[in-house]
Scaffold this motif. Structure first.
Motif, PDB file in Angstrom:
ATOM      1  N   LYS A  43       7.117   3.390  -1.655  1.00 33.87           N
ATOM      2  CA  LYS A  43       7.565   2.911  -0.340  1.00 33.87           C
ATOM      3  C   LYS A  43       7.153   1.464  -0.061  1.00 33.87           C
ATOM      4  O   LYS A  43       6.002   1.078  -0.244  1.00 33.87           O
ATOM      5  CB  LYS A  43       7.002   3.810   0.767  1.00 33.87           C
ATOM      6  CG  LYS A  43       7.714   5.155   0.933  1.00 33.87           C
ATOM      7  CD  LYS A  43       7.272   5.830   2.221  1.00 33.87           C
ATOM      8  CE  LYS A  43       7.780   7.245   2.409  1.00 33.87           C
ATOM      9  NZ  LYS A  43       9.111   7.591   1.973  1.00 33.87           N
ATOM     10  N   ALA A  44       8.165   0.682   0.343  1.00 29.57           N
ATOM     11  CA  ALA A  44       8.023  -0.678   0.872  1.00 29.57           C
ATOM     12  C   ALA A  44       7.870  -1.749  -0.209  1.00 29.57           C
ATOM     13  O   ALA A  44       7.844  -2.938   0.118  1.00 29.57           O
ATOM     14  CB  ALA A  44       6.848  -0.796   1.860  1.00 29.57           C
ATOM     15  N   ARG A 277       0.610   1.500   5.535  1.00 34.55           N
ATOM     16  CA  ARG A 277       1.598   1.602   6.622  1.00 34.55           C
ATOM     17  C   ARG A 277       0.941   1.940   7.954  1.00 34.55           C
ATOM     18  O   ARG A 277       1.579   1.824   8.996  1.00 34.55           O
ATOM     19  CB  ARG A 277       2.687   2.600   6.239  1.00 34.55           C
ATOM     20  CG  ARG A 277       3.444   2.159   4.967  1.00 34.55           C
ATOM     21  CD  ARG A 277       4.718   2.934   4.736  1.00 34.55           C
ATOM     22  NE  ARG A 277       4.526   4.360   4.618  1.00 34.55           N
ATOM     23  CZ  ARG A 277       4.166   4.990   3.501  1.00 34.55           C
ATOM     24  NH1 ARG A 277       3.914   4.299   2.402  1.00 34.55           N
ATOM     25  NH2 ARG A 277       4.016   6.300   3.459  1.00 34.55           N
ATOM     26  N   TYR A 323       1.674  -6.439  11.969  1.00 37.25           N
ATOM     27  CA  TYR A 323       1.466  -5.004  12.170  1.00 37.25           C
ATOM     28  C   TYR A 323       1.718  -4.609  13.623  1.00 37.25           C
ATOM     29  O   TYR A 323       2.438  -3.653  13.915  1.00 37.25           O
ATOM     30  CB  TYR A 323       0.038  -4.596  11.766  1.00 37.25           C
ATOM     31  CG  TYR A 323      -0.176  -3.117  11.901  1.00 37.25           C
ATOM     32  CD1 TYR A 323      -0.720  -2.563  13.072  1.00 37.25           C
ATOM     33  CD2 TYR A 323       0.219  -2.256  10.894  1.00 37.25           C
ATOM     34  CE1 TYR A 323      -0.863  -1.206  13.214  1.00 37.25           C
ATOM     35  CE2 TYR A 323       0.079  -0.874  11.035  1.00 37.25           C
ATOM     36  CZ  TYR A 323      -0.461  -0.366  12.196  1.00 37.25           C
ATOM     37  OH  TYR A 323      -0.589   0.984  12.344  1.00 37.25           O
ATOM     38  N   PHE A 331       4.624  -3.712   6.305  1.00 34.52           N
ATOM     39  CA  PHE A 331       4.509  -2.604   5.336  1.00 34.52           C
ATOM     40  C   PHE A 331       4.430  -3.158   3.919  1.00 34.52           C
ATOM     41  O   PHE A 331       3.599  -2.734   3.113  1.00 34.52           O
ATOM     42  CB  PHE A 331       5.732  -1.696   5.455  1.00 34.52           C
ATOM     43  CG  PHE A 331       5.658  -0.701   6.581  1.00 34.52           C
ATOM     44  CD1 PHE A 331       4.699  -0.815   7.584  1.00 34.52           C
ATOM     45  CD2 PHE A 331       6.538   0.356   6.629  1.00 34.52           C
ATOM     46  CE1 PHE A 331       4.626   0.106   8.616  1.00 34.52           C
ATOM     47  CE2 PHE A 331       6.480   1.298   7.657  1.00 34.52           C
ATOM     48  CZ  PHE A 331       5.519   1.162   8.649  1.00 34.52           C
ATOM     49  N   THR A 335       1.064  -3.020   1.633  1.00 29.26           N
ATOM     50  CA  THR A 335       1.162  -2.157   0.443  1.00 29.26           C
ATOM     51  C   THR A 335       0.850  -2.951  -0.821  1.00 29.26           C
ATOM     52  O   THR A 335       0.123  -2.456  -1.693  1.00 29.26           O
ATOM     53  CB  THR A 335       2.567  -1.525   0.368  1.00 29.26           C
ATOM     54  OG1 THR A 335       2.804  -0.773   1.573  1.00 29.26           O
ATOM     55  CG2 THR A 335       2.688  -0.607  -0.845  1.00 29.26           C
TER      56      THR A 335
END
Ligand SMILES: CNc1nc2c(CCNCC3CCCCC3)c3nc(N)[nH]c(=O)c3cc2[nH]1
Ligand SMILES: [Zn+2]
Length: 374
Positions: A43-44, A277, A323, A331, A335
């Motif tokens: 993810k991301a 996240r 954020y 994100f 990450t």
């Protein structure tokens, strides 16, 4: 046929091993942290980001890819490597654990585990043969057997019965994909809960069947940390010496270093990606919650000891702003950093084992993450 040795040990420091695992998509330097892909992506971040942070091998997600877009579709698109444009090694779990963690409605029997899709409620049955077929369609370099992971806190009788089912399923997976049948490796999964004798029984049964690698399952499922560490200390060094050892779903920085000093070679955990996240960032000085007001005007890098793109380029003030503003870039940057931290940690462990300084690395991590202790 003479099986080539897929795993070589290059150096040791106590039970810790510095090794090299060969796969159809390249070699993996161990100990290694494996970023977790969820629905066909980590993810991301994109494959270029993964290469940039030093990822060697990533996890694909059997359960999700089977349900959507379908393992047959992925096979028709050339397999998961081609589909997601990741040309390095991929490990896939069997999906059984995900069935249990994502589905209320499921039935467990000798044949396999029956469940309803969390997407559309359709009924499905995962059997040992089916999960081998799915992972062959995905084309992962390391496949995991179908196993039952008893819920944390299960009583001894349940765990004892469960490990028998796991062994019978493991045997059916091996029969569906015999050693030497192809370039994909098949790993067994040791169960047995928090009971040393049941753990040894599970291992003996699996070693008798024979797998290219062995995983410790059934941990990091809500048991006391002291129990996890006790089983880890007992079983890590007992896993087959010349095969890769994988501790599933672990863990925090201190758990990973503890796993390494107990002879574990491979780790996967959602912590770096999931916590990125929610703004929890891992640094050389411990955890940083980037949303805290104290960072509003902090021009310093997130972690001065980190050389990732995020730490080289942006200030804490900017990362906090992204954020708080819920910018998608938050994100990705968070990450990139968290993955780099976990990947650098295992890279540093590889160097420490070669230098005989694992004890010092453990002490450093324990000091930076005091809350992680048993
Ligand atoms: C978090 N703790 C934990 N995880 C365990 C896992 C899952 C490991 N991670 C797989 C990825 C998860 C995200 C999507 C892609 C696959 C376990 N898996 C199996 N098969 N058996 C376990 O006993 C088993 C035990 C586990 N304990
Ligand atoms: Zn960084």
């Amino acid at each position: 046929m003479e099986r080539q040795n897929i795993f070589t040990i290059l150096a040791r420091d106590g039970h810790a091993r510095r090794g090299r695992l060969s796969t159809a998509h390249g070699t993996v330097e161990t100990p290694v942290f494996m970023p977790v892909g969820t629905v066909g992506s980590v993810k991301a971040v994109c494959p270029a980001d993964l290469k940039d942070v030093g990822a060697q091998i990533i996890l694909g997600n059997t359960y999700h890819l089977y349900l959507r877009p379908g393992d047959e579709l992925v096979a028709r698109r050339g397999g998961l490597h081609r589909f997601m444009r990741w040309d390095g090694p991929i490990l896939t779990d069997s999906g059984g654990f995900q069935v249990f963690s994502l589905n209320e409605l499921r039935r467990l029997g000798e044949e396999g585990v029956e469940f309803r899709s969390h997407l559309d409620g359709s009924r499905h049955l995962f059997t040992p043969e089916k999960v081998v077929s799915i992972q062959r369609n995905l084309g992962s370099d390391v496949m995991m057997v179908l196993d039952e992971c008893p819920p944390g806190g299960s009583d001894r009788d349940y765990v004892a019965r469960s490990l028998g089912l796991t062994t019978r399923w493991a045997r059916r997976c091996r029969e569906a994909y015999p050693a030497g049948a192809g370039e994909q490796h098949l790993f067994g999964i040791v169960q047995g809960g928090i009971y040393e004798d049941l753990r040894e029984e599970s291992l003996a049964q699996l070693a008798g069947i024979g797998f290219e690698g062995y995983a410790l399952g059934g941990l990091s499922v809500g048991e006391k940390k002291a129990d996890m560490y006790r089983i880890l200390a007992h079983m890590g060094p007992r896993l087959p010496e010349n095969a890769p050892r994988y501790l599933m779903g672990v863990g925090t920085p201190l758990d990973i270093v503890t796993g390494i000093e107990n002879g574990i070679d491979m780790f996967d955990c959602v912590l770096p990606t999931r916590n990125a996240r929610n703004g929890t960032l891992y640094t050389s000085q411990g955890k940083v919650n980037i949303k805290r007001a104290e960072f509003r005007e902090d021009d310093s890098p997130l972690d001065p000891a980190c050389s990732c793109y995020t730490c080289r380029t942006f200030s804490r003030a900017y990362l906090r702003h992204l954020y708080v503003a819920k910018e998608i870039l938050s994100f990705r940057l968070n990450t990139i950093h968290n993955l780099r931290y976990f990947l650098d940690l295992t890279a540093r462990a590889r160097t420490a084992i070669e230098a005989g300084t694992m004890a010092a690395l453990k002490a450093e991590i324990a000091a930076a993450y005091p809350e992680d202790g048993a």
